[in-house]
Design an enzyme around this catalytic site. Structure first.
Site, PDB file in Angstrom:
ATOM      1  N   LYS A 191       0.835  -1.187   0.000  1.00 39.63           N
ATOM      2  CA  LYS A 191       0.000   0.000   0.000  1.00 39.63           C
ATOM      3  C   LYS A 191       0.877   1.248   0.000  1.00 39.63           C
ATOM      4  O   LYS A 191       1.578   1.533   0.958  1.00 39.63           O
ATOM      5  CB  LYS A 191      -0.878   0.054   1.246  1.00 39.63           C
ATOM      6  CG  LYS A 191      -1.856   1.207   1.186  1.00 39.63           C
ATOM      7  CD  LYS A 191      -2.488   1.514   2.531  1.00 39.63           C
ATOM      8  CE  LYS A 191      -1.906   2.735   3.192  1.00 39.63           C
ATOM      9  NZ  LYS A 191      -1.949   3.952   2.382  1.00 39.63           N
ATOM     10  N   GLU A 266      10.059   0.770  10.538  1.00 38.48           N
ATOM     11  CA  GLU A 266      11.015   1.859  10.341  1.00 38.48           C
ATOM     12  C   GLU A 266      10.261   3.134  10.651  1.00 38.48           C
ATOM     13  O   GLU A 266       9.370   3.526   9.901  1.00 38.48           O
ATOM     14  CB  GLU A 266      11.503   1.903   8.884  1.00 38.48           C
ATOM     15  CG  GLU A 266      12.089   0.598   8.384  1.00 38.48           C
ATOM     16  CD  GLU A 266      13.521   0.396   8.806  1.00 38.48           C
ATOM     17  OE1 GLU A 266      14.091   1.285   9.480  1.00 38.48           O
ATOM     18  OE2 GLU A 266      14.083  -0.656   8.475  1.00 38.48           O
ATOM     19  N   CYS A 300      13.079  10.848   7.349  1.00 41.51           N
ATOM     20  CA  CYS A 300      13.024  10.276   8.692  1.00 41.51           C
ATOM     21  C   CYS A 300      14.349  10.436   9.420  1.00 41.51           C
ATOM     22  O   CYS A 300      14.371  10.588  10.628  1.00 41.51           O
ATOM     23  CB  CYS A 300      12.643   8.812   8.603  1.00 41.51           C
ATOM     24  SG  CYS A 300      13.656   7.944   7.413  1.00 41.51           S
ATOM     25  N   GLU A 397       9.566  15.260  16.248  1.00 41.25           N
ATOM     26  CA  GLU A 397       9.949  15.239  14.844  1.00 41.25           C
ATOM     27  C   GLU A 397       9.040  16.198  14.076  1.00 41.25           C
ATOM     28  O   GLU A 397       7.820  16.032  14.064  1.00 41.25           O
ATOM     29  CB  GLU A 397       9.774  13.815  14.305  1.00 41.25           C
ATOM     30  CG  GLU A 397      10.107  13.689  12.841  1.00 41.25           C
ATOM     31  CD  GLU A 397       9.891  12.274  12.312  1.00 41.25           C
ATOM     32  OE1 GLU A 397       8.823  11.683  12.597  1.00 41.25           O
ATOM     33  OE2 GLU A 397      10.785  11.768  11.627  1.00 41.25           O
TER      34      GLU A 397
HETATM   35  P1  NAD Z   1       2.130   7.651   8.610  1.00 46.22           P
HETATM   36  O1  NAD Z   1       2.571   6.781   9.708  1.00 46.22           O
HETATM   37  O2  NAD Z   1       0.991   8.530   8.835  1.00 46.22           O
HETATM   38  O3  NAD Z   1       1.756   6.784   7.331  1.00 46.22           O
HETATM   39  C1  NAD Z   1       2.623   5.853   6.763  1.00 46.22           C
HETATM   40  C2  NAD Z   1       1.819   4.847   5.987  1.00 46.22           C
HETATM   41  O4  NAD Z   1       1.005   4.103   6.890  1.00 46.22           O
HETATM   42  C3  NAD Z   1       0.868   5.443   4.975  1.00 46.22           C
HETATM   43  O5  NAD Z   1       0.817   4.605   3.852  1.00 46.22           O
HETATM   44  C4  NAD Z   1      -0.449   5.425   5.707  1.00 46.22           C
HETATM   45  O6  NAD Z   1      -1.531   5.389   4.839  1.00 46.22           O
HETATM   46  C5  NAD Z   1      -0.345   4.146   6.501  1.00 46.22           C
HETATM   47  N1  NAD Z   1      -1.149   4.105   7.733  1.00 46.22           N
HETATM   48  C6  NAD Z   1      -1.515   5.147   8.519  1.00 46.22           C
HETATM   49  N2  NAD Z   1      -2.236   4.715   9.570  1.00 46.22           N
HETATM   50  C7  NAD Z   1      -2.310   3.365   9.467  1.00 46.22           C
HETATM   51  C8  NAD Z   1      -2.887   2.342  10.260  1.00 46.22           C
HETATM   52  N3  NAD Z   1      -3.530   2.606  11.389  1.00 46.22           N
HETATM   53  N4  NAD Z   1      -2.764   1.064   9.863  1.00 46.22           N
HETATM   54  C9  NAD Z   1      -2.076   0.764   8.736  1.00 46.22           C
HETATM   55  N5  NAD Z   1      -1.518   1.682   7.940  1.00 46.22           N
HETATM   56  C10 NAD Z   1      -1.612   2.975   8.296  1.00 46.22           C
HETATM   57  O7  NAD Z   1       3.435   8.448   8.199  1.00 46.22           O
HETATM   58  P2  NAD Z   1       3.594   9.501   7.035  1.00 46.22           P
HETATM   59  O8  NAD Z   1       3.083  10.799   7.557  1.00 46.22           O
HETATM   60  O9  NAD Z   1       3.099   8.995   5.759  1.00 46.22           O
HETATM   61  O10 NAD Z   1       5.189   9.534   6.916  1.00 46.22           O
HETATM   62  C11 NAD Z   1       5.967  10.300   7.727  1.00 46.22           C
HETATM   63  C12 NAD Z   1       6.550   9.465   8.847  1.00 46.22           C
HETATM   64  O11 NAD Z   1       7.270   8.346   8.359  1.00 46.22           O
HETATM   65  C13 NAD Z   1       7.550  10.235   9.653  1.00 46.22           C
HETATM   66  O12 NAD Z   1       7.326  10.046  11.013  1.00 46.22           O
HETATM   67  C14 NAD Z   1       8.879   9.639   9.254  1.00 46.22           C
HETATM   68  O13 NAD Z   1       9.879   9.780  10.195  1.00 46.22           O
HETATM   69  C15 NAD Z   1       8.543   8.248   8.957  1.00 46.22           C
HETATM   70  N6  NAD Z   1       9.509   7.660   8.034  1.00 46.22           N
HETATM   71  C16 NAD Z   1      10.396   6.746   8.508  1.00 46.22           C
HETATM   72  C17 NAD Z   1      11.330   6.176   7.664  1.00 46.22           C
HETATM   73  C18 NAD Z   1      12.325   5.154   8.165  1.00 46.22           C
HETATM   74  O14 NAD Z   1      12.910   4.461   7.378  1.00 46.22           O
HETATM   75  N7  NAD Z   1      12.522   5.015   9.436  1.00 46.22           N
HETATM   76  C19 NAD Z   1      11.358   6.535   6.325  1.00 46.22           C
HETATM   77  C20 NAD Z   1      10.435   7.465   5.866  1.00 46.22           C
HETATM   78  C21 NAD Z   1       9.512   8.005   6.743  1.00 46.22           C
END
Ligand code: NAD
Ligand code: MN
Length: 819
Positions: A191, A266, A300, A397
Site C-alpha cells: 500500500k 522503520e 526520517c 519530529e
Molecule cells: P504515517 O505513519 O501517517 O503513514 C505511513 C503509511 O502508513 C501510509 O501509507 C499510511 O496510509 C499508513 N497508515 C496510517 N495509519 C495506518 C494504520 N492505522 N494502519 C495501517 N496503515 C496505516 O506516516 P507519514 O506521515 O506517511 O510519513 C511520515 C513518517 O514516516 C515520519 O514520522 C517519518 O519519520 C517516517 N519515516 C520513517 C522512515 C524510516 O525508514 N525510518 C522513512 C520514511 C519516513
C-alpha cells in the site's frame, strides 16, 4: 558591466524539465485501477480519491481507494502466487529482479518526473538520488536471490507480506520493501501512501511489462483506515513491513501482537548533527543543507538537531544564514531549484504549528529574506537558535525544513545531548580528528552514523532504528532476515500457528505451577516420564533467593513459592519475585552496562569459565534436572552436556560475530557493527530447565547485553543453582540478574518497563501476545515463540546465528575518505 558585476547580479534562469511526458502517462492510464494478479481491477467500492500536485495545489488525477474486499482479493492472489514463487529457484527470481532494475533505468526519467509532480520534491533529487537508488536496490537484491540457496541454506521465505509505506520517498520506500521480499521468495501486497501513489502504479505497469508471474506483487492504493488496517489485520498475511510515523508503528505493533506475524518497523527520528570545533566549516554548511533541506526536511533520518561546539557556534550560524539566503525554492521540475513543495496542506499546517510553538517557547527563529511561491504548499528553510533541549521543537519530529540548534562544550556533553531523545535512527559527526569521530560514533544510540557526511544510503548497507525509531533493518544482508524464517519452522500461516497454540495453551488459570503447555512440549519431544527416576537425593535445605547485582537478595515480597516434581512432591522453594525485585534487577543490569564495551576476548573467557565450573558439577546439575522433571538420568546428563557445549559455542562466537565492511559505490567504507541492544529481559521456557536458560542467556551476554532473566516457572531450580557457578566465573556483578516467581506477572512488568531495551519470551501463546502488546510502549524489540516449543537439544533450533542476531542491532558507520 564587468565580469565581476555579472557574476554578482546573475540570476539563474529557469531550467524546467518537461512535465508533458508525466502528464501524458497519467492521461493514458485514467481511471487508475488496483493492481491485483497483474491486472488492473476496479475498486470494490467504486470510489476514487484525488491526487494533487503539491507545487500547484491542483488535482493531478484520481486514484482508486481500496477496501477490505480488495485486500482479501489481493492477499488471496499473493497466497496462490506464493505456492509457486516460494519454490521458484533463486536464479529465476534473480532474472526477474534484474529485469525490474533494467526497466527502472529505462523509464528513469518518466519515474523522476512523476515523482516530482506527485510529491513536490525537486527533480534534481528524484533524477539523481531516488530513482538511481531504486535501480541499485533491485540489482543488489537480485544478487541475494541468486545466492539465497547457497548463503541462507537454513532459511525459507516467510510467505505473504503486507507492506505499508510513507509519502516522503514513494518509489524508494517501495524498492526497499519489495526487493528483499521478492529476493527471498515472498509475495507482496503493498500500500503506497495516500498522497503519492503514481510511481507505485507505474511500477505495477513495469511488473506487467517484464512478465512477473501474476500475484507476486499486488498494489492497493487508498486510505490508511481502509486498506492499511485491513492489511495489518488480515489473518493470511505472514509479515507486515511498515515505514511511517512512530504512532502508527505502535498501533501496528499492538494490532499484530500474538498473531505470529513477523514485523519490521522503520519509524521516525530526531537525528543529531554534531559539529566539533575542528571540523571544516564550509563542508559542514553543505552537510547541513543536505541534512535538513534535502526533500524539504521530510526525511526520517534528517539531521534536524544541530549540536555545535560552543566556541564555533556563532561563526557556523552566521555562515549558515548566508547559505540559506542563497537556497532556491520553487517549481520542483526546475532543475536549478534546491527546495520544492511540502507534500500536502496538512503537513504544511503541522510544520507551521510547530514553528509557531517554537517561537512561543522562546527560541529564536530565522528565515531567509526571500518569499516562497504563493501557489502550492511551500515553507522556507528555518533555523532556530537559543533552543533548550527539553522544548517541543527539540524533541518532536517536525518533518519539515526546520533546524533547531543547541551548543555543547565537551565530547561527553555532545554524546549526552545527542542521545537525549526517544528516537535513534541516525546521527552525523563532523570533525577532522578521526580519533574523536570514531570514539563518538559507537556511543551514539543510532542505527546509522555518518562521519563527515550525511544522508547517504546504499542497498549494501542496512538502515533502521534503535529505540522508538523502530526495529528491523532494510538494506544489506541483514535486511534479508526480515523476509525469511528458519526452515525447521514448518507452520504455514499465522492462522495455523494460532490454532495450534490455542489447542495447547493451559486453561487452568494463572499462577498455577503445573503448566500443561510445558508438559505437552515434553511429550512432543518424546521424553518419557518416571523411568530411571533417581529418588534418593540428600535433603539439605537450600532456599535460593533472587540474584541481583551479583548478590543473592531476599525477595521483596517476603514470600516463597513451592516447587514440585511431576508426581506432585514438593522439592524446594524459591523466592516469589515482584515488581520491586524486577525494578532492582533492571537497575542492576543498567549499572553493568560496561559489559558491552569490554573486550570480546574477555567475554569469551568468562563464558568458557562458566562452562568449566558447570562441568565440574555435572552430576549435581543432572540430578536436579531429574528431580524437577522426572526424566531419565542419562537424558539429564545429556542436557547438562549440551549446556556446556552451548556455552562453548557462544564463547566461540563472542569474538567472531563481527560485522562486515561494506563498499557502497563511493570513495569510502561503511562499518556494519553488531552492537549489544542494552538491557534485555528473558523469560525462559519450562522445557529443559537448565538448557533453556543457558541457550538464551549465553548468546545475549556473549554479545554484550546485560540481563534480567525469569527462569522456568515450573522448574526454576536449575537456574538458581547457577548462582554459584556465575559467582565463581568472574562474571561482573549485574550482567546476569535472576528473578524467580510467576512467569507471566514478572514478564508483564518487564515488558512494560521503559528501561528494558529488548525482551525474549518463551512460554504460552497468551503470554507472547501480552509481551508484544506491552512492548509497544517504548518499542522494545521482542522475540517470542508463540507458544511453540523448540527442541533445545538440536543445535539447529537451539543455538546459532538466529540467537546472535536477536542479541544485537547493527550500526552502520559511514566513513568517506579522500580529500
Ligand atoms: P504515517 O505513519 O501517517 O503513514 C505511513 C503509511 O502508513 C501510509 O501509507 C499510511 O496510509 C499508513 N497508515 C496510517 N495509519 C495506518 C494504520 N492505522 N494502519 C495501517 N496503515 C496505516 O506516516 P507519514 O506521515 O506517511 O510519513 C511520515 C513518517 O514516516 C515520519 O514520522 C517519518 O519519520 C517516517 N519515516 C520513517 C522512515 C524510516 O525508514 N525510518 C522513512 C520514511 C519516513
Ligand atoms: Mn500527490
Amino acid at each position: 558591466m564587468n565580469v565581476t558585476e555579472i557574476f554578482e547580479t546573475m540570476e539563474y534562469g529557469p531550467a524546467p524539465e518537461a512535465a508533458a511526458p508525466g502528464l501524458a502517462w497519467i492521461k493514458e492510464h485514467e481511471p487508475f485501477g488496483l493492481f491485483i494478479n497483474n491486472q488492473w481491477v476496479k475498486p470494490a467500492n467504486g470510489q476514487y480519491i484525488e491526487s494533487i500536485n503539491p507545487a500547484t495545489g491542483k488535482q493531478l488525477t484520481k486514484v482508486a481507494t481500496s477496501n477490505s474486499a480488495d485486500v482479501d482479493a489481493a492477499v488471496a492472489a499473493a497466497r496462490t502466487a506464493f505456492e509457486t514463487w516460494g519454490k521458484t529457484p533463486g536464479h529465476v527470481r534473480a532474472r526477474y529482479m534484474y529485469a525490474i532494475a533494467r526497466h527502472i533505468q529505462k523509464h528513469s526519467r518518466l519515474l523522476a518526473v512523476l515523482e516530482s509532480l506527485d510529491n513536490g520534491k525537486p527533480i534534481r533529487e528524484t533524477r539523481d538520488i531516488d530513482i538511481p537508488l531504486v535501480a541499485r536496490h533491485f540489482y543488489y537484491y537480485a544478487g541475494w536471490a541468486q545466492l539465497m540457496e547457497s548463503q541462507l541454506t537454513n532459511y525459507q521465505p516467510v510467505g505473504v507480506v503486507g507492506q505499508i509505506i510513507p509519502w516522503n520517498f514513494p518509489l524508494l520506500m517501495l524498492a526497499w520493501k519489495i526487493a528483499p521480499a521478492l529476493a527471498m521468495g515472498n509475495t507482496v501486497v503493498l500500500k503506497p501512501a495516500r498522497y503519492t501513489s503514481l510511481t507505485a502504479l507505474k511500477f505495477a505497469e513495469i511488473m506487467h511489462e517484464i512478465g512477473l508471474p501474476p500475484g507476486v506483487v499486488n498494489i492497493l492504493t487508498g486510505e490508511a483506515s481502509q486498506v492499511g488496517e485491513a492489511l495489518v489485520r488480515h489473518p493470511d498475511v505472514n509479515k507486515i513491513a511498515f515505514t511511517g510515523s512512530t504512532d502508527v508503528g505502535r498501533s501496528i505493533r499492538r494490532a499484530t501482537a500474538g498473531s505470529g506475524k513477523k514485523l519490521s518497523l522503520e519509524l521516525g527520528g530526531k537525528s543529531p548533527f554534531i559539529v566539533f570545533d575542528d571540523a571544516d566549516l564550509d563542508s559542514v554548511v553543505e552537510g547541513v543543507v543536505d541534512a535538513i533541506w534535502f526533500n524539504q526536511g521530510q526525511v526520517c533520518c534528517a539531521g534536524s538537531r544541530l549540536l555545535v561546539q560552543e566556541n564555533i557556534a556563532n561563526r557556523l550560524i552566521e555562515k549558515l544564514r548566508v547559505r540559506m539566503e542563497h537556497l532556491r525554492i520553487g517549481d520542483p521540475l526546475d532543475k536549478a531549484v534546491d527546495i520544492g513543495a511540502i507534500v500536502s496542506p496538512g503537513q504544511l499546517k503541522e510544520i507551521q504549528r510547530l514553528v509557531k510553538q517554537g517561537v512561543e517557547e522562546g527560541a529564536v527563529m530565522w528565515q531567509p529574506s526571500w518569499a516562497c511561491p504563493t501557489e502550492g504548499y511551500f515553507f522556507p528553510p528555518t533555523l532556530f537558535t537559543n533552543v533548550s533541549p527539553a522544548t517541543t521543537i527539540a524533541q518532536i519530529e517536525i518533518f519539515g525544513p526546520v533546524l533547531v540548534s543547541m551548543t555543547f562544550r565537551t565530547p561527553a556533553e555532545a554524546v549526552e545531548l545527542a542521545n537525549n531523545t526517544r528516537y535513534g535512527l541516525a546521527a552525523s559527526v563532523w570533525s577532522d580528528n578521526i580519533n574523536l569521530a570514531l570514539d563518538v560514533a559507537p556511543k551514539l544510540k543510532a542505527g546509522s552514523v555518518w562521519i563527515n557526511c550525511t544522508n547517504l544510503f546504499d542497498a549494501s548497507s542496512g538502515f533502521g532504528g534503535y529505540r522508538e525509531s523502530g526495529f528491523g533493518r532494510e538494506g544489506g544482508k541483514e535486511g534479508l532476515y526480515e523476509y525469511v524464517r528458519p526452515k525447521w519452522e514448518t507452520l504455514e500461516t499465522p492462522l495455523e500457528a494460532l490454532h495450534i497454540a490455542k489447542g495447547s495453551t493451559s486453561s487452568n488459570g494463572s499462577g498455577s505451577i503445573q503448566d500443561e503447555d510445558g508438559e505437552s512440549a515434553f511429550q512432543d519431544l518424546a521424553f518419557g516420564s518416571a523411568n530411571g527416576y533417581v529418588a534418593a537425593l540428600p535433603t539439605i535445605d537450600r532456599t535460593p533467593k533472587m540474584f541481583i547485582g551479583g548478590k543473592q537478595a531476599r525477595p521483596d515480597s517476603g514470600y516463597s513459592r513451592d516447587i514440585y516434581d511431576p508426581q506432585g512432591h514438593m522439592i524446594g522453594q524459591v523466592g516469589e519475585g515482584n515488581r520491586k525485585d524486577i525494578r532492582n534487577a533492571v537497575e542492576a543490569a543498567h549499572a553493568a552496562s560496561g559489559w558491552a564495551v569490554g573486550t570480546t576476548h574477555n567475554r569469551a573467557q568468562i563464558l568458557y569459565y562458566i562452562a568449566e565450573n558447570l562441568s565440574s558439577r555435572e552430576d549435581e546439575f543432572a540430578r536436579r534436572i531429574v528431580q524437577q522433571t522426572g526424566r531419565p538420568y542419562a537424558d539429564a546428563v545429556a542436557e547438562v552436556q549440551v549446556s556446556i557445549s552451548r556455552l562453548f559455542s557462544y564463547a566461540a562466537w563472542a569474538d567472531k560475530f563481527e560485522g562486515v565492511v561494506h563498499r557502497p559505490p563511493m570513495r569510502g567504507a561503511v562499518l556494519a557493527l553488531p552492537e549489544a541492544i542494552g538491557v534485555m529481559a528473558i523469560t525462559c521456557p519450562d522445557e529443559y530447565p537448565l538448557l533453556g536458560f543457558i541457550s538464551l542467556a549465553a548468546p545475549a551476554i556473549a554479545m554484550g547485553n546485560t540481563l534480567v532473566v525469569v527462569p522456568s516457572q515450573q522448574s526454576p531450580l536449575s537456574a538458581t543453582d547457577c548462582y554459584q557457578v556465575l559467582e565463581t566465573s568472574d562474571l561482573p556483578n549485574g550482567v546476569v540478574n535472576i528473578v524467580t516467581g510467576d512467569r507471566d506477572a514478572l514478564s508483564q512488568v518487564l515488558a512494560d518497563h521503559d528501561d528494558v531495551d529488548a525482551m525474549w519470551y518463551f512460554g504460552p501463546a497468551e503470554g507472547c501476545k501480552h509481551v508484544e502488546l506491552a512492548s509497544a510502549s517504548n518499542m522494545k524489540r521482542t522475540w517470542v515463540n508463540y507458544g511453540h516449543p523448540r527442541n533445545w537439544l538440536d543445535p539447529v533450533q537451539g543455538e546459532g546465528e538466529e540467537f546472535l542476531r536477536e542479541s544485537t542491532q547493527i550500526k552502520n558507520i559511514w566513513i568517506p575518505y579522500g580529500e
